[in-house]
Design a protein around this motif. Sequence first.
Motif, mmCIF file in Angstrom:
data_model
loop_
_atom_site.group_PDB
_atom_site.id
_atom_site.type_symbol
_atom_site.label_atom_id
_atom_site.label_comp_id
_atom_site.label_asym_id
_atom_site.label_seq_id
_atom_site.Cartn_x
_atom_site.Cartn_y
_atom_site.Cartn_z
ATOM 1 N N ASP A 53 0.881 -1.161 0.000
ATOM 2 C CA ASP A 53 0.000 0.000 0.000
ATOM 3 C C ASP A 53 0.921 1.214 0.000
ATOM 4 N N VAL A 54 0.899 1.962 -1.090
ATOM 5 C CA VAL A 54 1.752 3.142 -1.223
ATOM 6 C C VAL A 54 0.849 4.365 -1.294
ATOM 7 N N ASP A 55 0.845 5.121 -0.205
ATOM 8 C CA ASP A 55 -0.019 6.307 -0.100
ATOM 9 C C ASP A 55 -1.460 5.998 -0.521
ATOM 10 N N GLY A 56 -1.971 4.844 -0.077
ATOM 11 C CA GLY A 56 -3.364 4.516 -0.308
ATOM 12 C C GLY A 56 -3.682 3.783 -1.600
ATOM 13 N N ARG A 57 -2.665 3.468 -2.399
ATOM 14 C CA ARG A 57 -2.929 2.690 -3.622
ATOM 15 C C ARG A 57 -2.074 1.436 -3.617
ATOM 16 N N ALA A 83 5.071 3.561 2.437
ATOM 17 C CA ALA A 83 4.553 2.290 1.929
ATOM 18 C C ALA A 83 4.523 1.282 3.064
ATOM 19 N N THR A 84 3.498 0.430 3.070
ATOM 20 C CA THR A 84 3.393 -0.684 4.001
ATOM 21 C C THR A 84 3.011 -1.915 3.186
ATOM 22 N N MET A 85 3.317 -3.074 3.714
ATOM 23 C CA MET A 85 2.939 -4.295 3.007
ATOM 24 C C MET A 85 1.416 -4.394 2.962
ATOM 25 N N ALA A 86 0.900 -4.852 1.847
ATOM 26 C CA ALA A 86 -0.550 -5.011 1.675
ATOM 27 C C ALA A 86 -1.025 -6.254 2.410
ATOM 28 N N ASP A 87 -2.284 -6.240 2.798
ATOM 29 C CA ASP A 87 -2.908 -7.399 3.408
ATOM 30 C C ASP A 87 -2.935 -8.535 2.380
ATOM 31 N N PRO A 88 -2.467 -9.732 2.747
ATOM 32 C CA PRO A 88 -2.440 -10.843 1.784
ATOM 33 C C PRO A 88 -3.800 -11.147 1.150
#
Length: 157
Positions: A53-57, A83-88
């Motif tokens: 997830d990079v700034d909401g996308r 950025a954070t890792m996206a939910d699998p």
Amino acid sequence: MSGTPATVALRAAGIVFTEHAYEHDPANTDFGMEAAHALGAEPDRVFKTLLADVDGRLVVGIVPVTGKLDLKHLAAALGAKRATMADPALAERRTGYVVGGISPIGQKTPHPTVLDETAELWDTVYVSGGRRGFDIELAPADLLRVTGAILADIAAP
């Protein structure tokens, strides 16, 4: 020949690639290293597909299986703040693939994509073909073209 969305997209784009199937061990969760060993390929040449997830996308990062995705570098490559890792589960829904078999090619929803610059060190690289136990080998330039990716330093040791 396999009929995953990835192989369908590659054939439609006229891109030359090689399919590599191998026996996936359901107990193994280190999918990338499993692929490298099963294929007898240099691990630095086998790339994993991760979603962040990079700034909401949702964004795709493609890095060697020997390292990790550097979230700060990924955000910077896209001119974003964080950025954070996206939910699998979200990654599976948005790509149409299962974790451990997420291909950067032929995703259900196209996402901005960044390929680690080390891919250019190889004539061909391996990425998931769209299921566990199946990789695709192709030229880095073709991977960039079919995914619309940019090249950047996004891998951390």
